[in-house]
Design a protein around this motif. Structure first.
Motif, PDB file in Angstrom:
ATOM      1  N   ALA A  10      35.859  11.397   1.136  1.00 39.22           N
ATOM      2  CA  ALA A  10      34.249  11.677   1.311  1.00 39.22           C
ATOM      3  C   ALA A  10      34.140  11.985  -0.623  1.00 39.22           C
ATOM      4  O   ALA A  10      32.677  11.518  -1.037  1.00 39.22           O
ATOM      5  N   ARG A  11      35.321  12.128  -1.302  1.00 40.55           N
ATOM      6  CA  ARG A  11      35.188  12.770  -2.415  1.00 40.55           C
ATOM      7  C   ARG A  11      35.045  11.109  -3.664  1.00 40.55           C
ATOM      8  O   ARG A  11      34.003  11.885  -4.287  1.00 40.55           O
ATOM      9  N   LEU A  12      36.048  10.768  -2.615  1.00 39.49           N
ATOM     10  CA  LEU A  12      35.301   9.408  -3.433  1.00 39.49           C
ATOM     11  C   LEU A  12      34.320   9.085  -3.799  1.00 39.49           C
ATOM     12  O   LEU A  12      33.554   7.501  -4.385  1.00 39.49           O
ATOM     13  N   ARG A  13      34.073   8.547  -1.960  1.00 38.51           N
ATOM     14  CA  ARG A  13      32.538   8.067  -1.949  1.00 38.51           C
ATOM     15  C   ARG A  13      31.800   9.101  -2.964  1.00 38.51           C
ATOM     16  O   ARG A  13      30.375   8.242  -3.579  1.00 38.51           O
ATOM     17  N   TRP A  14      31.502  10.500  -3.324  1.00 41.83           N
ATOM     18  CA  TRP A  14      30.340  11.111  -3.411  1.00 41.83           C
ATOM     19  C   TRP A  14      30.801  11.037  -5.224  1.00 41.83           C
ATOM     20  O   TRP A  14      29.703  10.755  -6.439  1.00 41.83           O
ATOM     21  N   LEU A  15      31.728  10.695  -5.508  1.00 46.37           N
ATOM     22  CA  LEU A  15      32.414  10.162  -6.924  1.00 46.37           C
ATOM     23  C   LEU A  15      31.361   8.831  -7.824  1.00 46.37           C
ATOM     24  O   LEU A  15      30.724   8.327  -8.735  1.00 46.37           O
ATOM     25  N   LEU A  16      31.737   8.036  -6.866  1.00 41.51           N
ATOM     26  CA  LEU A  16      30.944   6.875  -6.505  1.00 41.51           C
ATOM     27  C   LEU A  16      29.407   6.285  -6.711  1.00 41.51           C
ATOM     28  O   LEU A  16      29.028   6.031  -7.338  1.00 41.51           O
ATOM     29  N   VAL A  17      28.601   7.430  -5.417  1.00 43.48           N
ATOM     30  CA  VAL A  17      27.159   7.654  -5.532  1.00 43.48           C
ATOM     31  C   VAL A  17      26.948   7.883  -7.204  1.00 43.48           C
ATOM     32  O   VAL A  17      25.696   8.094  -6.900  1.00 43.48           O
ATOM     33  N   THR A  18      27.618   9.230  -7.539  1.00 44.98           N
ATOM     34  CA  THR A  18      26.820   9.906  -8.416  1.00 44.98           C
ATOM     35  C   THR A  18      26.519   8.866  -9.401  1.00 44.98           C
ATOM     36  O   THR A  18      26.121   8.825 -10.258  1.00 44.98           O
ATOM     37  N   ALA A  19      28.193   7.765  -9.470  1.00 43.32           N
ATOM     38  CA  ALA A  19      28.552   6.666 -10.998  1.00 43.32           C
ATOM     39  C   ALA A  19      27.380   5.676 -10.765  1.00 43.32           C
ATOM     40  O   ALA A  19      26.883   5.341 -11.789  1.00 43.32           O
ATOM     41  N   LEU A  20      27.139   5.242  -9.666  1.00 48.75           N
ATOM     42  CA  LEU A  20      25.961   4.295  -9.174  1.00 48.75           C
ATOM     43  C   LEU A  20      24.640   4.737  -9.391  1.00 48.75           C
ATOM     44  O   LEU A  20      24.146   4.424 -10.563  1.00 48.75           O
ATOM     45  N   ALA A  21      23.856   6.423  -9.422  1.00 52.14           N
ATOM     46  CA  ALA A  21      22.957   6.997 -10.209  1.00 52.14           C
ATOM     47  C   ALA A  21      23.384   7.323 -11.562  1.00 52.14           C
ATOM     48  O   ALA A  21      21.834   6.809 -11.640  1.00 52.14           O
TER      49      ALA A  21
END
Lengths: 325, 172
Positions: free
Chosen positions: A137-148
């Motif tokens: 989940a941490r990697l997914r949230w990091l990618l979501v943050t980066a996309l934002a």
């Protein structure tokens, strides 16, 4: 003066970080439930977690030193020679990504210090480890943050005013027929957006490369499989938590700065519906930016906690024991 | 701690061998074998000083894990490069073990998926899987044999010698 500068460099960049690292290691071991008794772990597993803690502390301190150095770089107008004279605050804008890269590089060097399998008898779990499965989940949230962050930078680049470093408010026509225009900065247009995007890409690539090193590390000799897996998960969590702190902080700061620039100044605030909605939009961006920054900070700090081996009882930290006593 | 599900697979943990080179282990409850958490992951154990070639140790352990249900059809094995790195052995050794397992029908190799445990063919026995008829019963009896032998203080090698002797003499 040269002696004083040299002393500053030695103290600020070497002695203080080493002392802080040792202090963090001691405090976490003492109060963070990472002691041998709280895990009921074999001695080899305890040694492994201490090694991981040392790597994590060194990488965290190195990244903070980098961030401090970058923030201390001169800004235009403050004297000295700023890195990019035409873009005020350029170094400070990309500084978090530089710190994230330093975090990953030091972590990567630390991963290379784990002992290789040796001896005649060797064990390995029949588990397919991937970057995606370890990141979770941490990697997914990091990618979501980066996309934002990417979307925000593109949007702000498109709406920025002339020069890209300010936001031009819509002109206001007053009842007497006069016209007022205003603009506010700094604003994260393309002069900041392009380097930030570049810094983000580099940070993510280095993060994934470092996470790959963590994934591919050989199982530690003498450490039971579930303890080894817990150490691996701890490494991944601390790495991703640290990068999330910097990426999320950058997103939060970008939204805050953009929101502050979008809010109209007092000179045109009474200019009717043309600018009224900008005040709300600017405030919303600032609040969102603050929230994202806080959440990223909390996530980064929580990532510092060690992970349990699967099926292990909850470790009791000495702090908790002290509170209950 | 023990129990067999309806499919005849007992997913209990096995006690590690007290000595000897090549004993597979299934740790924790169930052995999905997947994920990076390590819970329930089957484990390989190789002895480089053993007279048994390393590839044969790997092959026999994977086959044994499939036989006791610690590895189920569809479970993905680590890539040969990754397993070789974990054990610090040559990649070719792991690749040979995987080839032998594939030749025995225990695993199949697919592009982009890697090496996965094969589904047992209908009505036919394959290496590493009990015969469909009475499979659960045979597995349970085998575990009883192991428990009794260990309770009697026999080493795992002694148990294996007994089984080999029974196989040679036709079990009579």
């Amino acid at each position: 003066m040269a002696v004083g500068f040299g002393l500053f460099v030695i103290l600020g960049l070497v002695v203080v970080p080493v002392l802080v690292t040792l202090l963090v290691v001691v405090l976490v071991r003492r109060f963070g439930g990472d002691g041998e008794a709280s895990w009921a772990a074999p001695r080899a597993a305890v040694r492994a977690r201490r090694h991981e803690l040392l790597i994590a502390s060194a990488s965290a301190v190195a990244s903070l030193v980098c961030a401090g150095v970058v923030l201390g770089l001169p800004a235009p107008g403050a004297g000295g020679n700023p890195p990019v004279p035409t873009v005020p605050g350029f170094a400070q804008a990309v500084g978090p990504f530089a710190a994230a890269v330093v975090l990953c590089v030091v972590r990567a060097v630390g991963e290379l210090t784990w002992p290789r399998p040796s001896g005649a008898v060797r064990t390995a779990p029949l588990v397919r480890r991937t970057v995606w499965s370890l990141g979770g989940a941490r990697l997914r949230w990091l990618l979501v943050t980066a996309l934002a962050l990417v979307l925000a930078l593109i949007l702000f680049g498109l709406v920025a005013g002339e020069g890209g470093r300010q936001f031009d408010h819509p002109p206001v026509t007053w009842p007497d027929g006069s016209l007022s225009t205003s603009s506010r900065g700094p604003f994260p247009g393309w002069p900041y957006g392009v380097p930030l995007l570049g810094g983000l890409v580099v940070s993510l690539l280095v993060t994934v490369a470092t996470l790959r090193l963590v994934t591919r590390r050989s199982p530690l000799a003498g450490v039971p499989a579930r303890h080894d897996a817990a150490v691996r998960r701890t490494s991944a969590a601390r790495l991703l938590g640290g990068v999330q702190l910097f990426v999320g902080g950058t997103l939060g700061a970008t939204l805050w700065i953009a929101g502050a620039a979008i809010r109209p100044g007092s000179g045109i605030l009474g200019g009717g519906a043309e600018v009224a909605w900008l005040s709300g939009a600017g405030a919303a961006l600032m609040v969102l930016g603050a929230a994202i920054g806080v959440v990223s900070g909390i996530a980064g700090l929580l990532a510092a906690l060690p992970r349990h081996p699967a099926g292990a009882p909850e470790p009791r930290s000495r702090l908790a024991e002290g509170v209950q006593a | 701690m023990t129990g067999a599900d309806g499919a005849g697979r007992d997913r209990t943990a096995r006690r590690p061998a007290p000595s000897g080179p090549a004993e597979p282990r299934a740790s924790g409850q169930g052995a999905s074998g997947q994920g990076s958490s390590g819970q329930g992951a089957a484990e390989l154990r190789v002895d480089l000083s053993s007279a048994v070639p390393v590839y044969e140790q790997i092959r026999s352990q994977v086959a044994a894990l499939v036989a006791v249900g610690a590895l189920a059809p569809g479970d993905r094995l680590p890539a040969s490069r990754d397993l070789a790195r974990d054990l610090a052995i040559a990649v070719g050794t792991v690749q040979r073990a995987y080839r032998e397992l594939e030749a025995g029908g225990v695993v199949v190799s697919r592009r982009r998926v890697g090496t996965v445990i094969a589904a047992p063919p209908r009505g036919a026995a394959r290496e590493g899987s009990p015969a469909p008829a009475g499979g659960a019963d045979l597995l349970g009896r085998t575990r009883e044999l192991v428990r009794a032998a260990r309770a009697a203080g026999l080493s795992d090698e002694a148990v294996l010698d007994m089984v080999r002797g029974a196989l040679r003499t036709g079990g009579g």
